[in-house]
Design a protein around this motif. Structure first.
Motif, PDB file in Angstrom:
ATOM      1  N   TRP A  74      41.868  47.770  36.645  1.00 14.47           N
ATOM      2  CA  TRP A  74      42.702  47.249  37.725  1.00 14.47           C
ATOM      3  C   TRP A  74      41.888  46.911  38.955  1.00 14.47           C
ATOM      4  N   GLU A  75      40.727  47.548  39.135  1.00 16.04           N
ATOM      5  CA  GLU A  75      39.843  47.135  40.228  1.00 16.04           C
ATOM      6  C   GLU A  75      39.269  45.751  39.960  1.00 16.04           C
ATOM      7  N   ASP A  76      38.917  45.471  38.709  1.00 16.64           N
ATOM      8  CA  ASP A  76      38.448  44.128  38.349  1.00 16.64           C
ATOM      9  C   ASP A  76      39.550  43.101  38.551  1.00 16.64           C
ATOM     10  N   ASP A  77      40.790  43.466  38.185  1.00 11.54           N
ATOM     11  CA  ASP A  77      41.924  42.572  38.407  1.00 11.54           C
ATOM     12  C   ASP A  77      42.105  42.282  39.889  1.00 11.54           C
ATOM     13  N   PHE A  78      41.971  43.332  40.717  1.00  7.09           N
ATOM     14  CA  PHE A  78      42.129  43.126  42.152  1.00  7.09           C
ATOM     15  C   PHE A  78      41.026  42.231  42.705  1.00  7.09           C
ATOM     16  N   GLU A  79      39.795  42.440  42.269  1.00  5.67           N
ATOM     17  CA  GLU A  79      38.692  41.597  42.745  1.00  5.67           C
ATOM     18  C   GLU A  79      38.950  40.131  42.418  1.00  5.67           C
ATOM     19  N   ALA A  80      39.443  39.859  41.214  1.00  5.67           N
ATOM     20  CA  ALA A  80      39.759  38.477  40.834  1.00  5.67           C
ATOM     21  C   ALA A  80      40.903  37.942  41.695  1.00  5.67           C
ATOM     22  N   PHE A  81      41.909  38.769  41.932  1.00  8.55           N
ATOM     23  CA  PHE A  81      43.037  38.364  42.770  1.00  8.55           C
ATOM     24  C   PHE A  81      42.561  38.056  44.184  1.00  8.55           C
ATOM     25  N   ALA A  82      41.762  38.957  44.769  1.00 13.67           N
ATOM     26  CA  ALA A  82      41.284  38.780  46.138  1.00 13.67           C
ATOM     27  C   ALA A  82      40.426  37.527  46.266  1.00 13.67           C
ATOM     28  N   ALA A  83      39.579  37.283  45.279  1.00 14.75           N
ATOM     29  CA  ALA A  83      38.734  36.079  45.327  1.00 14.75           C
ATOM     30  C   ALA A  83      39.582  34.813  45.260  1.00 14.75           C
ATOM     31  N   GLY A  84      40.641  34.836  44.475  1.00 15.45           N
ATOM     32  CA  GLY A  84      41.495  33.660  44.334  1.00 15.45           C
ATOM     33  C   GLY A  84      42.448  33.437  45.485  1.00 15.45           C
ATOM     34  N   ARG A  85      42.866  34.503  46.171  1.00 16.11           N
ATOM     35  CA  ARG A  85      43.874  34.382  47.235  1.00 16.11           C
ATOM     36  C   ARG A  85      43.285  34.394  48.634  1.00 16.11           C
ATOM     37  N   ALA A  86      42.022  34.728  48.799  1.00 13.83           N
ATOM     38  CA  ALA A  86      41.437  34.829  50.140  1.00 13.83           C
ATOM     39  C   ALA A  86      41.525  33.498  50.894  1.00 13.83           C
ATOM     40  N   GLY A  87      41.243  32.391  50.221  1.00 11.63           N
ATOM     41  CA  GLY A  87      41.306  31.074  50.878  1.00 11.63           C
ATOM     42  C   GLY A  87      42.699  30.726  51.373  1.00 11.63           C
ATOM     43  N   PRO A  88      43.716  30.768  50.492  1.00 10.51           N
ATOM     44  CA  PRO A  88      45.072  30.483  50.966  1.00 10.51           C
ATOM     45  C   PRO A  88      45.556  31.455  52.045  1.00 10.51           C
ATOM     46  N   LEU A  89      45.194  32.720  51.935  1.00 17.96           N
ATOM     47  CA  LEU A  89      45.577  33.679  52.975  1.00 17.96           C
ATOM     48  C   LEU A  89      44.914  33.330  54.300  1.00 17.96           C
ATOM     49  N   PHE A  90      43.637  32.946  54.250  1.00 13.40           N
ATOM     50  CA  PHE A  90      42.916  32.583  55.471  1.00 13.40           C
ATOM     51  C   PHE A  90      43.532  31.346  56.124  1.00 13.40           C
ATOM     52  N   ARG A  91      43.874  30.345  55.323  1.00 11.49           N
ATOM     53  CA  ARG A  91      44.481  29.132  55.893  1.00 11.49           C
ATOM     54  C   ARG A  91      45.803  29.463  56.575  1.00 11.49           C
ATOM     55  N   SER A  92      46.628  30.274  55.933  1.00  9.87           N
ATOM     56  CA  SER A  92      47.895  30.671  56.555  1.00  9.87           C
ATOM     57  C   SER A  92      47.639  31.491  57.816  1.00  9.87           C
ATOM     58  N   ALA A  93      46.670  32.383  57.760  1.00 10.94           N
ATOM     59  CA  ALA A  93      46.348  33.208  58.926  1.00 10.94           C
ATOM     60  C   ALA A  93      45.854  32.345  60.084  1.00 10.94           C
ATOM     61  N   CYS A  94      45.072  31.317  59.785  1.00  8.39           N
ATOM     62  CA  CYS A  94      44.601  30.413  60.854  1.00  8.39           C
ATOM     63  C   CYS A  94      45.776  29.726  61.533  1.00  8.39           C
TER      64      CYS A  94
ATOM     65  N   GLN B  85      48.131  49.211  47.311  1.00 15.29           N
ATOM     66  CA  GLN B  85      49.331  49.154  46.464  1.00 15.29           C
ATOM     67  C   GLN B  85      49.070  48.483  45.125  1.00 15.29           C
ATOM     68  N   TRP B  86      47.826  48.129  44.853  1.00 13.86           N
ATOM     69  CA  TRP B  86      47.505  47.326  43.670  1.00 13.86           C
ATOM     70  C   TRP B  86      47.915  48.003  42.366  1.00 13.86           C
ATOM     71  N   HIS B  87      47.861  49.326  42.323  1.00 13.27           N
ATOM     72  CA  HIS B  87      48.244  50.029  41.098  1.00 13.27           C
ATOM     73  C   HIS B  87      49.691  49.739  40.719  1.00 13.27           C
ATOM     74  N   ARG B  88      50.495  49.261  41.663  1.00 12.39           N
ATOM     75  CA  ARG B  88      51.901  48.943  41.390  1.00 12.39           C
ATOM     76  C   ARG B  88      52.060  47.599  40.686  1.00 12.39           C
ATOM     77  N   THR B  89      50.972  46.888  40.444  1.00 14.47           N
ATOM     78  CA  THR B  89      51.063  45.608  39.728  1.00 14.47           C
ATOM     79  C   THR B  89      50.900  45.796  38.230  1.00 14.47           C
ATOM     80  N   SER B  90      50.646  47.001  37.801  1.00 18.60           N
ATOM     81  CA  SER B  90      50.324  47.269  36.408  1.00 18.60           C
ATOM     82  C   SER B  90      51.466  47.957  35.687  1.00 18.60           C
ATOM     83  N   TRP B  91      51.432  47.897  34.401  1.00 18.27           N
ATOM     84  CA  TRP B  91      52.454  48.502  33.556  1.00 18.27           C
ATOM     85  C   TRP B  91      52.395  50.019  33.577  1.00 18.27           C
ATOM     86  N   PHE B  92      51.248  50.600  33.911  1.00 15.86           N
ATOM     87  CA  PHE B  92      51.116  52.044  33.841  1.00 15.86           C
ATOM     88  C   PHE B  92      51.595  52.751  35.109  1.00 15.86           C
TER      89      PHE B  92
END
Length: 180
Positions: free
Chosen positions: A11-31, A55-62
């Protein structure tokens, strides 16, 4: 014991992929929310990603707790709430000095974009948040109301008033800029 480490690593690897993919759109909205203050936008994105990570652990089935079904939407909600919370703090009285750093020009009319950003900066944080959520992120009235902890009717009213304020700030010259 090794199974727990494997699950945590996954799930840490999943979060890293999520953060890398969403950082740009989040930054544009934040700007847009911060009126072009890139330093504050970076801080808000970092705060958002830290809160989402917690809260990332809440994205998983476990997870035994409620599951976050739309992590990207959750992250944008956290971003807007972090922005509104920041504006409410007494220590947020700092104002950036100088111009927005020059960057590579992208497609579109930079004069129009700069005029819109300046008009957004002149609005209150709540008005800015409503317009960014409704028109930049293309969220529905109900989604916007959920993010802002408000009713749909209040969001509609605030949207109309914020649009009126931004039209008053931009004046008649915006039509000329849009036609270029």
């Amino acid at each position: 014991m090794a199974g727990n480490r494997t699950v945590r690593k996954a799930w840490e690897d999943d979060f890293e992929a999520f953060a890398a993919g969403r950082a740009g759109p989040l930054f544009r909205s934040a700007c847009l929310l911060t009126g072009g203050d890139t330093h504050l936008a970076e801080d808000l994105v970092q705060e958002t990603l830290a809160r989402v990570y917690a809260q990332w652990h809440r994205t998983s089935w476990f997870s035994s707790r409620a599951v976050i079904e739309n992590p990207a939407g959750y992250a944008h909600t956290v971003l807007v709430r972090a922005f509104l919370s920041h504006r409410g703090r007494r220590s947020s009285g700092e104002h950036p000095v100088g111009e927005i750093p020059d960057g590579a020009a992208k497609e579109g009319d930079t004069t129009l974009r700069l005029a819109l950003e300046a008009a957004l900066r002149a609005l209150s944080p709540r008005d800015r948040a409503v317009l960014v959520l409704r028109y930049w992120e293309d969220r529905s009235v109900e989604e916007t109301a959920g993010v802002l902890n408000s009713s749909s009717g209040a969001v509609r009213t605030q949207t109309v008033r914020a649009l009126g304020r931004i039209r008053a700030l931009l004046g008649d010259g915006i039509a000329d800029l849009a036609l270029r």
